[in-house]
Motif scaffolding. Structure first.
Motif, PDB file in Angstrom:
ATOM      1  N   LEU A 325       0.966  -1.207   0.029  1.00 31.65           N
ATOM      2  CA  LEU A 325       0.054  -0.083   0.128  1.00 31.65           C
ATOM      3  C   LEU A 325       0.641   1.343   0.225  1.00 31.65           C
ATOM      4  O   LEU A 325       0.321   2.267  -0.277  1.00 31.65           O
ATOM      5  CB  LEU A 325      -1.028  -0.004   1.120  1.00 31.65           C
ATOM      6  CG  LEU A 325      -2.145  -0.892   1.186  1.00 31.65           C
ATOM      7  CD1 LEU A 325      -2.967  -0.744   2.469  1.00 31.65           C
ATOM      8  CD2 LEU A 325      -3.000  -0.426  -0.076  1.00 31.65           C
ATOM      9  N   HIS A 328       0.596   3.242  -2.951  1.00 29.21           N
ATOM     10  CA  HIS A 328      -0.791   3.668  -3.581  1.00 29.21           C
ATOM     11  C   HIS A 328      -1.523   4.195  -2.682  1.00 29.21           C
ATOM     12  O   HIS A 328      -2.662   4.886  -2.634  1.00 29.21           O
ATOM     13  CB  HIS A 328      -1.504   2.303  -3.815  1.00 29.21           C
ATOM     14  CG  HIS A 328      -0.894   1.390  -4.668  1.00 29.21           C
ATOM     15  ND1 HIS A 328      -0.798   1.472  -6.081  1.00 29.21           N
ATOM     16  CD2 HIS A 328      -0.105   0.044  -4.423  1.00 29.21           C
ATOM     17  CE1 HIS A 328      -0.243   0.452  -6.515  1.00 29.21           C
ATOM     18  NE2 HIS A 328       0.236  -0.251  -5.732  1.00 29.21           N
ATOM     19  N   VAL A 329      -0.995   4.871  -1.479  1.00 30.67           N
ATOM     20  CA  VAL A 329      -1.484   5.945  -0.591  1.00 30.67           C
ATOM     21  C   VAL A 329      -0.543   7.117  -0.342  1.00 30.67           C
ATOM     22  O   VAL A 329       0.660   6.950  -0.623  1.00 30.67           O
ATOM     23  CB  VAL A 329      -1.759   5.119   0.695  1.00 30.67           C
ATOM     24  CG1 VAL A 329      -2.819   4.036   0.575  1.00 30.67           C
ATOM     25  CG2 VAL A 329      -0.526   4.833   1.281  1.00 30.67           C
ATOM     26  N   LYS A 333      -0.354   9.286   5.193  1.00 35.83           N
ATOM     27  CA  LYS A 333      -1.227   8.096   5.502  1.00 35.83           C
ATOM     28  C   LYS A 333      -0.406   6.727   5.844  1.00 35.83           C
ATOM     29  O   LYS A 333      -0.633   6.051   6.847  1.00 35.83           O
ATOM     30  CB  LYS A 333      -2.359   7.969   4.625  1.00 35.83           C
ATOM     31  CG  LYS A 333      -3.414   7.103   5.266  1.00 35.83           C
ATOM     32  CD  LYS A 333      -4.783   7.295   4.190  1.00 35.83           C
ATOM     33  CE  LYS A 333      -5.675   6.596   4.831  1.00 35.83           C
ATOM     34  NZ  LYS A 333      -7.116   6.391   3.744  1.00 35.83           N
ATOM     35  N   TRP A 334       0.529   6.456   5.093  1.00 39.10           N
ATOM     36  CA  TRP A 334       1.379   5.252   5.193  1.00 39.10           C
ATOM     37  C   TRP A 334       2.204   5.428   6.700  1.00 39.10           C
ATOM     38  O   TRP A 334       2.463   4.313   7.308  1.00 39.10           O
ATOM     39  CB  TRP A 334       2.152   4.966   4.061  1.00 39.10           C
ATOM     40  CG  TRP A 334       3.368   4.137   4.352  1.00 39.10           C
ATOM     41  CD1 TRP A 334       4.921   4.819   4.461  1.00 39.10           C
ATOM     42  CD2 TRP A 334       3.520   2.920   4.393  1.00 39.10           C
ATOM     43  NE1 TRP A 334       5.777   3.781   4.877  1.00 39.10           N
ATOM     44  CE2 TRP A 334       4.774   2.492   4.695  1.00 39.10           C
ATOM     45  CE3 TRP A 334       2.512   1.771   4.346  1.00 39.10           C
ATOM     46  CZ2 TRP A 334       5.206   1.130   4.808  1.00 39.10           C
ATOM     47  CZ3 TRP A 334       3.071   0.462   4.517  1.00 39.10           C
ATOM     48  CH2 TRP A 334       3.975   0.275   4.755  1.00 39.10           C
ATOM     49  N   TYR A 338      -0.755   3.149   8.159  1.00 41.03           N
ATOM     50  CA  TYR A 338      -0.519   1.656   7.612  1.00 41.03           C
ATOM     51  C   TYR A 338       0.797   1.020   7.862  1.00 41.03           C
ATOM     52  O   TYR A 338       0.860  -0.174   8.305  1.00 41.03           O
ATOM     53  CB  TYR A 338      -0.493   1.732   5.961  1.00 41.03           C
ATOM     54  CG  TYR A 338      -1.765   1.902   5.489  1.00 41.03           C
ATOM     55  CD1 TYR A 338      -2.733   1.000   5.648  1.00 41.03           C
ATOM     56  CD2 TYR A 338      -2.247   3.191   4.854  1.00 41.03           C
ATOM     57  CE1 TYR A 338      -4.110   1.225   5.301  1.00 41.03           C
ATOM     58  CE2 TYR A 338      -3.310   3.362   4.429  1.00 41.03           C
ATOM     59  CZ  TYR A 338      -4.503   2.376   4.498  1.00 41.03           C
ATOM     60  OH  TYR A 338      -5.606   2.582   4.073  1.00 41.03           O
TER      61      TYR A 338
END
Length: 474
Positions: A325, A328-329, A333-334, A338
């Motif tokens: 991810l 793709h983010v 946010k990662w 995540y």
């Protein structure tokens, strides 16, 4: 008329060697017979001497096995030195900016094949130990009488060790000297030759063993039948080779899209680039195969341990996809959401897998008995019954289980040398795992056979009791 001796002419061809001229003589019949007997005796002695001298001369011509092995080893190391020298000179010819990118690409094509070669070498060592400790691995894996021995496995590994680095050296040399099209053909030809060799339908190059491997792989992909030991054993090995499978997919993808010997793959928008969605999918497939096998075992046997084992393989799924991810983010946010989840799932997967290895797959009550060889050997004396083996096996398995999550993380793939080293360590961990997993299965088979034999031996005793009771009643 019929009782007289038949005398042939003195120049009869039966009394002289072929090719010699006839000899005329005035000798009598007795002298001719004596001469014939002496001639035949001389020829017989000559033939006996030839038959005795032939094997002696043949044995004298053949070199000793030790000398032959040393000569082969010398040629092998000479070939390795030549490949290293040519490869190093070829890399040094490139510019500094191009060198790292090109090595990254070359590493993509050849590192999975090198790791597979390493696994084949280790598998040969596994089989050698099994044969020395009298473990019937052919019975465990349900192999036929034509199965490969450790010597044949090592022969295959030797050829792989020769062919793969040779192709890599040719790739480096041709590219550095401007022959880009010829350089691009080297990995393509190598991959095509390996694929053709695996599926070649004729009875050459161990057809039965190749068919056994392909059949087992098919049973892993589609677990529509009862799961055998060889099925989930090979599937477990594939989980350790998931990074290898991912690199093979990327290599084939680049070959199909004609991107070999280019740097297009390094771009983020490339079809076969490092941000490809196919990377996490290929990484997770071996774990899904193993998970479905566990579910199939639960359906067939109804054992709850199969569900717990399936849960273990399911913990690898969030590790792989949470890592993917990152591409793709948004970065914030990662980092804030995540990444902590990825770290938590990595720790959970490592500890759960380690616990299962120690408590389920192995039998630590006698984990060195597999190294008790039938004949005296240095390796057996060094390992069998030693306490340090317990600490090494448990400690190294825990450490390498934790580092293995690094390999499963797609966002860390750009550190290709580090990932290669960790993948090699995982293959070594699996090599250790094989010893104790196979020994545990062999012990289970022996215990089952002993129980069956004891139950069979109890049947006559029950019949005797019934007969005795009938006689008593009568």
């Amino acid at each position: 008329m019929f009782g007289g001796l038949a005398t042939g002419p003195t120049n009869s061809p039966h009394l002289r060697k072929s090719g010699s001229r006839p000899v005329f003589s005035d000798l009598g019949t007795t002298e001719l017979e004596n001469g014939a007997e002496e001639t035949f005796l001389l020829l017989a002695e000559t033939d006996d001497m030839k038959s005795l001298s032939t094997p002696i001369s043949t044995a004298a011509i053949m070199p000793s096995p030790i000398l032959l092995w040393r000569f082969k080893a010398l040629l092998f190391f000479l070939w390795g030195f030549i490949c290293c020298k040519i490869g190093w000179d070829s890399v040094m010819r490139m510019s500094v900016d191009l060198r790292d990118l090109f090595l990254y690409e070359a590493f993509l094509y050849y590192n999975p094949l090198l790791l597979i070669t390493m696994m084949v070498w280790f598998w040969g060592i596994n089989l050698w130990v099994f044969s020395q400790s009298n473990i019937n691995y052919a019975k465990i894996f349900d192999l036929d009488q034509n199965h490969l021995t450790h010597r044949e496995i090592w022969k295959c590994a030797t050829w792989m060790t020769i062919v793969v680095p040779t192709s890599m050296t040719a790739y480096l040399y041709l590219y550095s000297h401007g022959e880009v099209s010829l350089a691009a053909s080297q990995p393509v030809l190598l991959y095509a030759a390996i694929a053709m060799l695996l599926i070649f339908p004729f009875d050459i190059f161990y057809l039965s063993s190749r068919f056994y491997l392909l059949r087992t792989l098919w049973r892993i992909v589609l677990p529509l039948q009862a799961i055998s030991f060889s099925d989930f054993f090979l599937a477990d090995i594939l989980t350790s080779m998931s990074k290898v499978l991912s690199d093979l997919e990327r290599s084939v993808c680049r070959m199909v899209h004609r991107q070999v010997a280019t740097i297009a793959w390094f771009e983020a928008d490339s079809v076969c680039g490092s941000h490809s969605v196919a990377i996490p999918i290929i990484l997770v497939l071996p774990y899904l195969f193993r998970l479905f096998q566990c579910l199939r075992q639960y359906k067939d046997l109804g054992e709850k341990t199969s569900l717990l084992n399936a849960l273990k393989y399911s913990t690898a799924v969030p590790v792989i996809f949470l890592s993917a991810l990152k591409y793709h983010v948004f970065p914030e946010k990662w980092t804030n959401f995540y990444r902590p989840l990825w770290l938590l799932s990595s720790v959970l997967n490592s500890l759960y897998s380690f616990y299962w290895d120690v408590t389920r797959d192995w039998d630590l009550s006698g984990c060195t008995r597999i190294f008790k060889f039938s004949k005296p050997h240095v390796m057996s004396n060094l390992i069998h019954g030693r306490k340090w083996v317990y600490f090494w096996v448990i400690g190294s398995n825990l450490i390498m289980r934790c580092t293995w999550t690094y390999k499963l993380s797609a966002h860390l793939r750009h550190n290709y040398l580090t990932v290669f080293g960790i993948t090699a360590l995982e293959i070594f961990r699996r090599f250790q795992w094989v010893f104790f997993r196979v020994e545990n299965e062999w012990n289970k088979m022996n215990s089952k056979s002993n129980i069956q034999l004891s139950s069979i031996s109890d049947i006559p005793k029950e019949e005797d009791k019934l007969l005795a009771s009938n006689n008593h009643n009568g």
